[in-house]
Enzyme design. Structure first.
Site, short mmCIF file in Angstrom:
data_model
loop_
_atom_site.label_atom_id
_atom_site.label_comp_id
_atom_site.label_asym_id
_atom_site.label_seq_id
_atom_site.Cartn_x
_atom_site.Cartn_y
_atom_site.Cartn_z
CG ASP A 45 16.47 19.90 42.95
OD1 ASP A 45 17.03 20.77 42.26
OD2 ASP A 45 15.23 19.89 43.19
CB SER A 46 20.98 20.43 39.05
OG SER A 46 21.97 20.79 39.98
CE LYS A 114 18.57 26.42 44.92
NZ LYS A 114 17.47 25.79 44.18
CD GLU A 116 12.53 24.17 42.44
OE1 GLU A 116 11.42 23.96 41.90
OE2 GLU A 116 13.58 23.64 42.05
CD GLU A 183 16.63 27.54 37.06
OE1 GLU A 183 16.55 27.24 38.27
OE2 GLU A 183 16.94 26.73 36.17
O1 KIV Z 1 19.47 22.45 41.42
C1 KIV Z 1 20.23 23.37 41.08
O2 KIV Z 1 21.39 23.17 40.69
C2 KIV Z 1 19.71 24.74 41.17
C3 KIV Z 1 20.51 25.82 40.54
C4 KIV Z 1 20.58 25.69 39.09
C5 KIV Z 1 20.03 27.16 40.97
O3 KIV Z 1 18.68 24.94 41.73
#
Ligand code: KIV
Length: 278
Positions: A45-46, A114, A116, A183
């Site tokens: 989600d980056s 994934k 959090e 992280e």
């Molecule tokens: O959103 C993302 O790119 C991430 C990574 C930096 C682990 O969660």
């Protein structure tokens, strides 16, 4: 060649092989990193920052993640595909989490998702895993909680915070996650977590003793030279060469040097057959 599975990735921990993970958001980058031999691709989600130009990940939607997941999946032949669950797609209830994860598998073509959070996210992890969808956990600096954490800060410093992080790591493993992202965690603590868990840890700003590493593709390729957190190593510096290439194109368009006769079609039909547009 088949795509890597959760079993392949877990075996890598057992055989002491490091896992290389990288983000991608489109089919072109996915094809490139897959060809280079990466083990896991994360549609992070980056993309809120990298693709959408926002300041954080909070505005990213499930539709965004499903769309980019689908794009990336088309570019992969070997790597395992994990897609991030965005903010507010799993926090309300375990049922909501499962419905969201299901969309990322069906529409986003994710092999795993994934999410959090430590202990508080364990019920969501458990529900998703029980439905047959593999989950990667993510603790330490969790960007979706940036407002609660008060900024992009190293997590797990001090005895109490370190103990809590270790506790969260165990909670996520017990809930059934097959891997865990750490992280911005002190390297010594990340090493301790890695030792303590059966599942692989994948670090970003968590030192060299994790079972694997992840970086954002645009960052490691140096697309934005103004972004330089301590944990980032740039393996290329492409911002300048790319800008120079575009400048050269603009100059040639303006001068009339491009397109030349070799880039033009002619009535004689001696041209090469076009097999792909763009
Ligand atoms: O959103 C993302 O790119 C991430 C990574 C930096 C682990 O969660």
């Amino acid at each position: 060649m088949r795509r890597k599975t959760v079993l392949d990735l877990q075996k890598m921990k057992a055989t002491n092989e490091k896992i290389a993970m990288i983000t991608a958001y489109d089919a072109t980058m996915a094809r490139l990193v897959d060809t280079a031999g990466v083990d896991m691709v994360l549609v992070g989600d980056s993309l809120g920052m990298v693709i959408q130009g926002e300041e954080d990940t909070l505005g990213v939607t499930l539709d965004d993640m499903a769309y980019h997941g689908r794009c990336v999946a088309r570019g992969l032949s070997h790597a395992h595909l994990t897609v991030d669950m965005p903010f507010m797609s799993y926090q309300i209830s375990a049922e909501q989490a499962l419905a969201s994860a299901g969309r990322l598998v069906q529409e986003g073509r994710a092999q795993s998702v994934k999410l959090e959070g430590g202990e508080r996210s364990a019920p969501a992890v458990e529900k998703i895993v029980q439905a047959g969808i593999p989950v990667v956990g993510h603790i330490g600096l969790t960007p979706q909680s940036v407002n609660a954490l008060g900024g992009w800060r190293v997590q797990g410093r001090g005895d109490a915070a370190a103990e809590q992080l270790l506790h969260d790591a165990h909670a996520i493993e017990e809930a059934g996650a097959f891997a865990l992202v750490l992280e911005m965690v002190p390297a010594e603590l990340a090493a301790e977590v890695t030792q303590a868990l059966r599942i692989p840890t994948i670090g970003i700003g968590a030192g060299r003793n994790c079972d694997g590493q992840v970086l954002v593709c645009n960052d490691l390729l140096g697309f934005d030279m103004s972004f330089s957190p301590k944990f980032l190593k740039r393996f290329a510096e492409l911002q300048d060469p790319m800008t120079q290439a575009v400048s050269a194109y603009i100059d040639e368009v303006r001068s009339g040097a491009f397109p030349g006769p070799e880039h033009s079609f002619h009535r004689s039909r001696t041209d090469k057959k076009v097999t792909r547009l763009y």
